[in-house]
Design an enzyme around this catalytic site. Sequence first.
Site, PDB file in Angstrom:
ATOM      1  N   ARG A 233      -3.937   1.082  -5.707  1.00 54.52           N
ATOM      2  CA  ARG A 233      -3.974   2.415  -6.317  1.00 54.52           C
ATOM      3  C   ARG A 233      -3.544   3.421  -5.256  1.00 54.52           C
ATOM      4  O   ARG A 233      -3.881   3.269  -4.073  1.00 54.52           O
ATOM      5  CB  ARG A 233      -5.384   2.771  -6.808  1.00 54.52           C
ATOM      6  CG  ARG A 233      -5.808   2.060  -8.090  1.00 54.52           C
ATOM      7  CD  ARG A 233      -5.067   2.605  -9.319  1.00 54.52           C
ATOM      8  NE  ARG A 233      -5.467   1.952 -10.558  1.00 54.52           N
ATOM      9  CZ  ARG A 233      -4.828   0.937 -11.141  1.00 54.52           C
ATOM     10  NH1 ARG A 233      -3.734   0.435 -10.603  1.00 54.52           N
ATOM     11  NH2 ARG A 233      -5.259   0.423 -12.278  1.00 54.52           N
TER      12      ARG A 233
ATOM     13  N   GLU B  62       0.142  10.394  -9.529  1.00 55.73           N
ATOM     14  CA  GLU B  62       1.107   9.570 -10.243  1.00 55.73           C
ATOM     15  C   GLU B  62       1.506  10.261 -11.520  1.00 55.73           C
ATOM     16  O   GLU B  62       0.614  10.603 -12.305  1.00 55.73           O
ATOM     17  CB  GLU B  62       0.473   8.208 -10.567  1.00 55.73           C
ATOM     18  CG  GLU B  62       1.261   7.072  -9.987  1.00 55.73           C
ATOM     19  CD  GLU B  62       0.567   5.746 -10.120  1.00 55.73           C
ATOM     20  OE1 GLU B  62       0.467   5.280 -11.264  1.00 55.73           O
ATOM     21  OE2 GLU B  62       0.147   5.191  -9.102  1.00 55.73           O
TER      22      GLU B  62
ATOM     23  N   HIS C 117       4.896   2.216 -10.612  1.00 60.42           N
ATOM     24  CA  HIS C 117       3.718   1.470 -11.094  1.00 60.42           C
ATOM     25  C   HIS C 117       4.160   0.323 -12.022  1.00 60.42           C
ATOM     26  O   HIS C 117       3.868   0.334 -13.228  1.00 60.42           O
ATOM     27  CB  HIS C 117       2.742   2.409 -11.804  1.00 60.42           C
ATOM     28  CG  HIS C 117       1.333   1.882 -11.798  1.00 60.42           C
ATOM     29  ND1 HIS C 117       0.233   2.674 -11.580  1.00 60.42           N
ATOM     30  CD2 HIS C 117       0.839   0.636 -11.987  1.00 60.42           C
ATOM     31  CE1 HIS C 117      -0.871   1.949 -11.642  1.00 60.42           C
ATOM     32  NE2 HIS C 117      -0.525   0.698 -11.884  1.00 60.42           N
TER      33      HIS C 117
END
Length: 324
Positions: free
Chosen positions: A237, A266, A285
């Site tokens: 993460r 993000e 991602h």
Amino acid sequence: MAAPKIFITRPIPETVLIQIQAECDVDMWHTSAILPPIAEKIPPLDGLMTYGHEPVTAEMFDTSPNLKVVSVVGVGYDHVDEDAARERGITLGHTPGVLSDTTADMTWALLLAAARNVVPAYNHVQVEKQWHYYDPNILWGYDVHHSTIGIVGMGRIGYAVAKRALAFDMKVLYYKRNRRQDWEEELGIEYTDLDHLLKVSDFVTLHVPLTEETTHMIGKVEFELMKPTAILVNIARGPVVDHGALYDALRDGQIAGAALDVTEPEPINTDHPLLDLNNLIIAPHLGSATIQTRMKMATMAMENLFAGLKDERLPYGVVQPPEL
Ligand code: NAP
């Protein structure tokens, strides 16, 4: 009896959607380009399926008296307030295991691309159209084989990364809070503390969940320990790595390179200084993003959803019904 009301925060594969629609009154957010309005949608719901990482908070739960289950399409559930769900008797499910090999493959894609200059090579030949003659002195990278990899947070994905490292004849070090001697014996890998791992590894890959303890786990002090030839891969993460410290480390040559599948925030802001560095690769991602795995994840999330709506034990549960 009325069908349970469900909100799905992004389009999921059609075949799974059809199965959910057969049992539920489904509202599925139609696009990934606009954030799903979870706070607005949640009050009348019986079930919420999150396909993305927008926060699901205690305040939202308080507006949704019938909510029984939150089903995450993904293994990381740091975006959902787990304690608040437990306190309110709301079950929480995720999709562990099914994406481990796929995410490990992507870890290796990033690691190899960073080590062997795949992105600069692509830019040189196809974007800048600069390949006019053979030059033996450009784009030298770093050997991956027979080097040392340090795996931080060795669980399902870390284990799959370690197995792949053995095919590259690498020395494998790992760090987690609870040692796994069975894995050490099985794979011939070594347990070490984080500082030592950072000092001696040529490649450091991150696979911890995002928690208070792992937030900015890799920052200025940690980069100072790393080799100037080291490459960092973060596929866990974004907030596990302090991006200010990462920028300094990459700019100043404290480490050789990095590859990120996840960022903070993000998506990363388009004017973020990290985007101007040529020793960094960022993917949007994509860890679990294959056709086969996304199908399996959606199916598991559906199974959790259905179980939660029936007050049954979730097959892949983080928070189970209180009485079970
Ligand atoms: P997992 O099996 O639970 O493994 C996580 C490992 O991290 C565990 O072995 C745990 O061991 C260790 N850990 C937890 N807290 C730690 C700490 N404070 N210090 C050191 N080690 C710690 O989870 P997984 O399935 O491998 O997934 C890991 C994470 O990857 C997920 O939570 C998710 O955020 C991320 N992920 C990203 C993508 C992507 O698309 N980029 C895809 C899938 C998953 P100990 O408890 O012994 O410390």
